[in-house]
Design an enzyme around this catalytic site. Structure first.
Site, PDB file in Angstrom:
ATOM      1  N   GLY A  74       0.980  -1.266  -0.022  1.00  0.00           N
ATOM      2  CA  GLY A  74       0.112  -0.014   0.090  1.00  0.00           C
ATOM      3  C   GLY A  74       0.951   0.797  -0.443  1.00  0.00           C
ATOM      4  O   GLY A  74       0.342   2.362   0.648  1.00  0.00           O
TER       5      GLY A  74
ATOM      6  N   ASN B 160       1.876   3.186  -2.856  1.00  0.00           N
ATOM      7  CA  ASN B 160       1.068   4.213  -3.921  1.00  0.00           C
ATOM      8  C   ASN B 160      -0.245   4.133  -3.384  1.00  0.00           C
ATOM      9  O   ASN B 160      -0.856   5.275  -3.204  1.00  0.00           O
ATOM     10  CB  ASN B 160       1.137   3.086  -4.726  1.00  0.00           C
TER      11      ASN B 160
ATOM     12  N   THR C 250      -0.429   0.705 -11.890  1.00  0.00           N
ATOM     13  CA  THR C 250       1.007   1.535 -12.356  1.00  0.00           C
ATOM     14  C   THR C 250       1.668  -0.173 -12.264  1.00  0.00           C
ATOM     15  O   THR C 250       1.236  -0.971 -11.742  1.00  0.00           O
ATOM     16  CB  THR C 250       1.256   2.446 -10.874  1.00  0.00           C
ATOM     17  N   HIS C 251       2.868   0.215 -12.730  1.00  0.00           N
ATOM     18  CA  HIS C 251       3.791  -1.019 -13.123  1.00  0.00           C
ATOM     19  C   HIS C 251       5.223  -0.321 -13.063  1.00  0.00           C
ATOM     20  O   HIS C 251       5.645   0.441 -13.810  1.00  0.00           O
ATOM     21  CB  HIS C 251       3.171  -1.971 -14.321  1.00  0.00           C
TER      22      HIS C 251
ATOM     23  N   ASP D 205      -6.679  -2.677 -19.765  1.00  0.00           N
ATOM     24  CA  ASP D 205      -7.121  -3.219 -21.397  1.00  0.00           C
ATOM     25  C   ASP D 205      -6.893  -4.467 -21.076  1.00  0.00           C
ATOM     26  O   ASP D 205      -7.233  -4.665 -19.679  1.00  0.00           O
ATOM     27  CB  ASP D 205      -6.698  -2.703 -22.735  1.00  0.00           C
TER      28      ASP D 205
ATOM     29  N   GLY E 106      -5.113  -6.910 -22.066  1.00  0.00           N
ATOM     30  CA  GLY E 106      -3.854  -7.779 -21.874  1.00  0.00           C
ATOM     31  C   GLY E 106      -3.336  -7.978 -20.147  1.00  0.00           C
ATOM     32  O   GLY E 106      -3.999  -6.774 -19.063  1.00  0.00           O
TER      33      GLY E 106
ATOM     34  N   ASP F  32      -0.483  -5.798 -18.751  1.00  0.00           N
ATOM     35  CA  ASP F  32       0.407  -4.035 -19.356  1.00  0.00           C
ATOM     36  C   ASP F  32       0.639  -3.897 -19.890  1.00  0.00           C
ATOM     37  O   ASP F  32       1.307  -3.159 -20.667  1.00  0.00           O
ATOM     38  CB  ASP F  32       1.262  -5.059 -18.036  1.00  0.00           C
TER      39      ASP F  32
HETATM   40  C1  GAR Z   1       3.812  -1.191  -7.057  1.00  0.00           C
HETATM   41  O1  GAR Z   1       5.755  -0.915  -7.073  1.00  0.00           O
HETATM   42  C2  GAR Z   1       3.002  -1.375  -8.447  1.00  0.00           C
HETATM   43  O2  GAR Z   1       3.907  -1.219  -9.439  1.00  0.00           O
HETATM   44  C3  GAR Z   1       3.163  -3.160  -8.572  1.00  0.00           C
HETATM   45  O3  GAR Z   1       3.187  -3.624  -7.188  1.00  0.00           O
HETATM   46  C4  GAR Z   1       3.899  -2.652  -6.414  1.00  0.00           C
HETATM   47  C5  GAR Z   1       2.749  -2.765  -5.303  1.00  0.00           C
HETATM   48  O4  GAR Z   1       3.642  -1.927  -4.210  1.00  0.00           O
HETATM   49  N1  GAR Z   1       2.551  -3.689  -9.231  1.00  0.00           N
HETATM   50  C6  GAR Z   1       2.529  -4.679 -10.427  1.00  0.00           C
HETATM   51  O5  GAR Z   1       4.260  -5.267 -10.011  1.00  0.00           O
HETATM   52  C7  GAR Z   1       1.496  -4.817 -11.522  1.00  0.00           C
HETATM   53  N2  GAR Z   1       2.067  -5.282 -12.327  1.00  0.00           N
HETATM   54  P1  GAR Z   1       2.445  -0.933  -2.770  1.00  0.00           P
HETATM   55  O6  GAR Z   1       1.712  -2.140  -2.363  1.00  0.00           O
HETATM   56  O7  GAR Z   1       3.244  -0.477  -1.585  1.00  0.00           O
HETATM   57  O8  GAR Z   1       1.697   0.080  -3.542  1.00  0.00           O
END
Ligand code: GAR
Length: 211
Positions: free
Chosen positions: A23, A25, A119-120, A152, A154, A156
């Site tokens: 969490g 983000n 976000t990736h 979308d 797919g 990512d």
């Molecule tokens: C983040 O870095 C996000 O980009 C990634 O999980 C993490 C979550 O961190 N998401 C993916 O890899 C999706 N493919 P958080 O729970 O501390 O925000």
């Protein structure tokens, strides 16, 4: 000059944030929404599992939460329908995937498609999927980063809104690199969610814009 077309989507500010993990983000979005000028506020946090730190962060901030676990449903289609109904209760203008590690099906995308951002932790289209940081390290890239995209059907593959680069240091492991990416990612996600909310989101083919 001809007038610019109106944005296809103009989010008026209700965010449902979807989470599966720690969490960080989500916490950044909650810090931003304290400022009325930000224009967006988190109205609910929806997770695909219980017992995660992201849910504690949401509860501590007084944000309504819901958990919709795949294991509680007969199949993925039933889970997809249930998570669609759960999110719909909160009438989101924008759904923000902040570390949400499940793929949606046709029901969710039919209801919210075009107003879901993700976000990736890699520079897409390189290293999509659940292990973007690990895969970039294993490949040996010298620069990686993060991507904010429109979701979308797919994995990512949606139109890219914004990216930021993060150099890989010689002694990085997955944890140290991911921490540095997350610091950049939080700023990028907060900035672009705010811009979508205030300026509107427009998608033309592979290209996503605000304003
Ligand atoms: C983040 O870095 C996000 O980009 C990634 O999980 C993490 C979550 O961190 N998401 C993916 O890899 C999706 N493919 P958080 O729970 O501390 O925000």
């Amino acid at each position: 000059m001809p007038p610019r077309p109106a944005p296809a989507t103009r989010a008026s500010g209700r965010l449902v944030v979807m989470v599966s993990g720690t969490g960080s983000n989500l916490a950044a979005l909650l810090a931003a929404h304290e400022d009325p000028a930000y224009g967006a506020r988190v109205v609910a946090v929806v997770a695909d599992r219980g017992g995660i730190r992201a849910l504690e962060i949401a509860r501590a901030a007084g944000i309504p939460t819901a958990v919709v676990s795949v294991k509680d449903f007969e199949d993925r289609a039933a889970w997809d329908a249930a998570v669609t109904e759960t999110v719909a209760v909160f009438s989101p203008d924008l759904v923000v995937l902040a570390g949400f590690m499940k793929l949606f099906g046709a029901t969710f995308l039919g209801r919210f498609g075009g107003r879901i951002v993700n976000t990736h932790p890699a520079l897409l289209p390189s290293f999509p999927g659940a292990h973007g940081v690990r895969d970039a390290l294993a490949y040996g890239v010298k620069i990686t980063g993060c991507t904010v995209m429109v979701v979308d059907e797919g994995v990512d593959t949606g139109p890219i809104l914004a990216q930021a680069a993060v150099p890989v240091e010689p002694h990085d492991d997955e944890a140290t690199l991911h921490e540095r990416i997350k610091a950049v990612e939080q700023v990028l996600l907060v900035e672009w969610v705010g811009r979508i909310t205030r300026e509107g989101l427009r998608v033309e083919g592979r290209h996503a814009f605000v304003g």
